[in-house]
Enzyme design. Structure first.
Site, short mmCIF file in Angstrom:
data_model
loop_
_atom_site.label_atom_id
_atom_site.label_comp_id
_atom_site.label_asym_id
_atom_site.label_seq_id
_atom_site.Cartn_x
_atom_site.Cartn_y
_atom_site.Cartn_z
N ILE A 206 -9.62 3.45 -20.98
CA ILE A 206 -9.77 1.45 -20.98
C ILE A 206 -11.19 1.38 -20.04
CG2 ILE A 206 -9.01 -0.56 -20.57
CD1 ILE A 206 -6.58 0.83 -21.72
N TYR B 280 -13.04 14.49 -14.42
CA TYR B 280 -12.16 14.32 -14.59
C TYR B 280 -11.39 14.85 -13.24
CZ TYR B 280 -7.56 11.10 -14.92
OH TYR B 280 -6.67 10.14 -14.96
N LYS C 150 -3.01 14.74 -12.34
CA LYS C 150 -1.93 13.91 -13.64
C LYS C 150 -1.05 14.58 -14.15
CE LYS C 150 -3.79 9.44 -13.61
NZ LYS C 150 -2.80 8.44 -13.43
N ASP D 63 0.80 -1.44 -0.45
CA ASP D 63 0.13 0.11 0.14
C ASP D 63 1.38 0.95 -0.12
OD1 ASP D 63 -1.68 1.91 0.88
OD2 ASP D 63 -2.91 0.95 2.03
N THR E 88 -11.55 -0.46 -17.18
CA THR E 88 -11.05 -0.45 -15.79
C THR E 88 -11.61 0.00 -14.19
OG1 THR E 88 -9.03 1.45 -15.19
CG2 THR E 88 -8.72 -0.89 -16.71
N LEU E 89 -11.45 -0.90 -13.11
CA LEU E 89 -11.90 -0.62 -11.97
C LEU E 89 -12.07 0.71 -11.74
CD1 LEU E 89 -11.16 -3.58 -9.30
CD2 LEU E 89 -13.11 -3.12 -9.83
P1 NAP Z 1 -7.02 -0.50 -11.82
O1 NAP Z 1 -7.27 -1.52 -12.34
O2 NAP Z 1 -7.83 -0.16 -10.60
O3 NAP Z 1 -5.68 -0.07 -11.33
C1 NAP Z 1 -5.25 0.62 -10.64
C2 NAP Z 1 -4.52 0.53 -9.19
O4 NAP Z 1 -4.23 1.15 -8.49
C3 NAP Z 1 -5.21 -0.22 -8.29
O5 NAP Z 1 -4.61 -2.12 -8.64
C4 NAP Z 1 -5.31 -0.40 -7.12
O6 NAP Z 1 -5.51 -1.36 -6.43
C5 NAP Z 1 -4.08 0.43 -6.93
N1 NAP Z 1 -4.24 1.43 -5.98
C6 NAP Z 1 -5.30 2.72 -5.05
N2 NAP Z 1 -4.73 3.07 -3.81
C7 NAP Z 1 -3.57 2.15 -4.33
C8 NAP Z 1 -2.75 2.46 -2.51
N3 NAP Z 1 -2.81 3.40 -1.80
N4 NAP Z 1 -1.06 1.33 -2.68
C9 NAP Z 1 -1.19 1.52 -3.88
N5 NAP Z 1 -1.70 0.43 -4.69
C10 NAP Z 1 -3.19 1.04 -4.60
O7 NAP Z 1 -7.29 0.42 -13.09
P2 NAP Z 1 -6.23 1.24 -14.42
O8 NAP Z 1 -7.54 1.80 -14.86
O9 NAP Z 1 -5.62 -0.01 -14.65
O10 NAP Z 1 -5.13 2.44 -13.69
C11 NAP Z 1 -3.75 2.21 -14.00
C12 NAP Z 1 -3.45 3.55 -13.93
O11 NAP Z 1 -3.34 3.68 -15.33
C13 NAP Z 1 -3.25 4.66 -12.82
O12 NAP Z 1 -2.67 5.71 -12.65
C14 NAP Z 1 -4.09 5.64 -13.69
O13 NAP Z 1 -5.47 6.57 -13.20
C15 NAP Z 1 -3.96 5.84 -15.15
N6 NAP Z 1 -5.07 5.89 -16.50
C16 NAP Z 1 -6.38 4.66 -16.45
C17 NAP Z 1 -6.36 5.21 -18.37
C18 NAP Z 1 -8.01 4.01 -17.96
O14 NAP Z 1 -9.07 5.04 -18.98
N7 NAP Z 1 -8.60 3.65 -17.11
C19 NAP Z 1 -6.29 5.94 -18.45
C20 NAP Z 1 -5.06 6.73 -18.46
C21 NAP Z 1 -4.04 6.41 -17.43
P3 NAP Z 1 -6.43 -2.21 -5.78
O15 NAP Z 1 -7.65 -2.24 -6.84
O16 NAP Z 1 -6.03 -2.85 -5.14
O17 NAP Z 1 -6.89 -1.12 -5.00
#
Ligand code: NAP
Length: 275
Positions: free
Chosen positions: A191, A155, A162, A64, A193-194
């Site tokens: 994308i 956002y 960001k 974490d 995602t969660l």
């Molecule tokens: P995701 O699968 O929900 O991944 C986000 C991750 O952050 C999860 O594994 C979450 O863990 C983790 N996290 C949150 N708080 C945390 C903490 N205190 N310590 C450690 N880990 C923590 O979503 P994702 O879309 O792949 O996101 C990954 C990155 O890509 C993020 O920076 C996001 O902003 C970026 N991004 C996403 C998109 C999009 O459209 N999806 C586009 C551009 C950039 P838990 O799930 O276990 O809480």
């Protein structure tokens, strides 16, 4: 095998839809040895089969990023397993729900502080703590989004985070450049995602992006995985401090492309319909 001989840690896999999973898989497919992390016990079980699939069942660690002692413990585990590591993937973001819809000016200081801590400061802290075990041509990658550069509806707080993350990438790149360590950010298109599920009207964002990006589609975690792998590999040996867009070209658009109806009148196609 582009990543053969490389060892690295991936933070931010929540499930197989996570961007971090796409990057980890691409690195693994190209021969990398991985360690991955989970947020808390609730996620340990969920991640076990993924770790197994990625060949790192014995290197699945808690981290974490809001707890400095867990980052320190991660370093000790990685040092024990690998000695030195060649790459870090930081694919972590969090903002309280109040920061992802509604009026921007209503965001509380508490929400602001949490989002900046987990989504931005964590990159600095992870970099500093793992620096002693980085090899001398290591590569660090973080994930960002266009909402840190331009206004994107809902956002809100994450946009500010960001923007800070992108500048953090550049300052870290300069800081670590003389040690041979590279730091880049990959700006992914939307994308599902969660994390994305928390953003208001996200499905509209997906439709809008697919309609207006030059490639006329949304990106996948495989697209982002392959480009991320390039930034972690020696193929990008002279690339640092870069914000690399993997968004179907959406960011180059100043205005939606004009189409013409049957009377040759200009119209704009969006959301699957013409208006
Ligand atoms: P995701 O699968 O929900 O991944 C986000 C991750 O952050 C999860 O594994 C979450 O863990 C983790 N996290 C949150 N708080 C945390 C903490 N205190 N310590 C450690 N880990 C923590 O979503 P994702 O879309 O792949 O996101 C990954 C990155 O890509 C993020 O920076 C996001 O902003 C970026 N991004 C996403 C998109 C999009 O459209 N999806 C586009 C551009 C950039 P838990 O799930 O276990 O809480």
């Amino acid at each position: 095998m582009i990543m053969k001989g490389k060892r690295g840690v991936v933070l931010g896999i929540a499930n197989k839809k996570s961007i971090a999973y796409g990057i980890a898989k691409a690195c693994r497919d190209q021969g990398a040895e991985l360690a991955i992390t989970y947020l808390n016990e609730r996620f340990e079980k969920k991640l076990a089969p993924i770790a197994e699939e990625l060949g790192c069942a014995e290197r699945l660690y808690p981290c974490d990023v809001s707890k400095p002692e867990e980052i320190k413990a991660l370093r000790a585990s990685l040092e024990k397993d690998f000695g030195k590591i060649d790459f870090i993937v930081h694919s972590i973001a969090f903002a309280p729900k109040e920061g992802l819809s509604g009026r921007f000016m209503d965001i509380s200081k508490e929400a602001f502080d949490v989002a900046m801590d987990i989504s931005v400061y964590s990159l600095i802290e992870v970099t500093r703590e793992l620096k002693p075990i980085l090899s001398n041509n290591a590569s660090i990658l973080t994930l960002t989004y266009y909402g840190g550069v331009k206004y994107i509806p809902n956002y809100n707080l994450m946009g500010v985070a960001k923007a800070a993350l992108e500048m953090t990438t550049k300052y870290l790149a300069e800081d670590l450049g003389s040690d041979g360590v590279r730091v880049n950010a990959l700006s992914a298109g939307p994308i599902k995602t969660l994390a994305a599920a928390g953003i208001g009207d996200f499905s509209f964002m997906l439709k809008w992006n697919a309609a207006h990006a030059p490639l006329k589609r949304n990106v996948t975690i495989e697209d982002v995985g392959n480009s991320g792998m390039y930034l972690l590999s020696d193929l990008s040996a002279a690339v640092t401090g870069e914000i690399h867009y993997v968004d179907g070209g959406y960011n180059i658009m100043g205005m939606p492309a004009v189409e013409f109806d049957e009377d040759s009148k200009p119209t704009i196609a969006w959301n699957g319909e013409s208006n």
